[in-house]
Design an enzyme around this catalytic site. Structure first.
Site, PDB file in Angstrom:
ATOM      1  N   CYS A 112      15.310  -6.078 -49.673  1.00  0.00           N
ATOM      2  CA  CYS A 112      16.596  -6.616 -49.235  1.00  0.00           C
ATOM      3  C   CYS A 112      16.656  -6.872 -47.733  1.00  0.00           C
ATOM      4  CB  CYS A 112      17.743  -5.706 -49.674  1.00  0.00           C
ATOM      5  SG  CYS A 112      17.775  -4.132 -48.820  1.00  0.00           S
ATOM      6  N   CYS A 162      20.382   1.973 -50.496  1.00  0.00           N
ATOM      7  CA  CYS A 162      20.777   2.183 -49.099  1.00  0.00           C
ATOM      8  C   CYS A 162      20.895   3.676 -48.783  1.00  0.00           C
ATOM      9  CB  CYS A 162      22.093   1.480 -48.797  1.00  0.00           C
ATOM     10  SG  CYS A 162      22.004  -0.321 -48.938  1.00  0.00           S
TER      11      CYS A 162
END
Length: 132
Positions: free
Chosen positions: A36, A105
């Site tokens: 990402c 994350c």
């Protein structure tokens, strides 16, 4: 920001805590997610097995910013064994949850902090010689 994010996530995105670098850091670690494009750099001042100060710089999405920000709050003043016990679920919970597709994350933040503890214990604390 999406309605899928909690108010705590939105607050940490708008007002991230502990952003910056530390001139007196004795551990610096980087982590990223190539899929990402998120990347985080943590600066830690560790003394006597306790995190005395922590800052971060980040390039990433809102969830990456929020998880790194809250992670610094969770580890400030904590012992290194407590930091090693911190996982992606604890970071997400501190933000009142994350969408499943953003859990990478919180994993990035936890993994980076675990790597910082390992680096400190192996090099700074003298168990292994630093790379020359």
């Amino acid at each position: 920001m999406s309605e899928f994010y909690s108010e705590k996530v939105r607050d940490h995105v708008r007002n991230p805590r502990n952003v910056g670098s530390l001139d007196d850091a004795n551990v610096v670690v980087q982590a990223g997610d190539p899929d990402c494009g998120d990347a985080v750099l943590f600066f830690l001042k560790i003394e006597g097995e306790v995190i005395r100060n922590v800052k971060f710089l980040i390039k990433g999405c809102g969830a990456a910013i929020a998880t790194s920000s809250v992670a610094t709050e969770l580890v400030m003043g904590k012992g290194l064994d407590e930091v090693l016990a911190l996982d992606d679920q604890a970071i997400a919970s501190a933000l009142d949850g994350l969408p499943e597709e953003k859990m990478h994350c919180s994993n990035m933040a936890a993994s980076a902090l675990h790597a910082a503890v390992e680096q400190y214990r192996s090099t700074v604390a003298g168990e292994t010689s630093p790379v020359e």
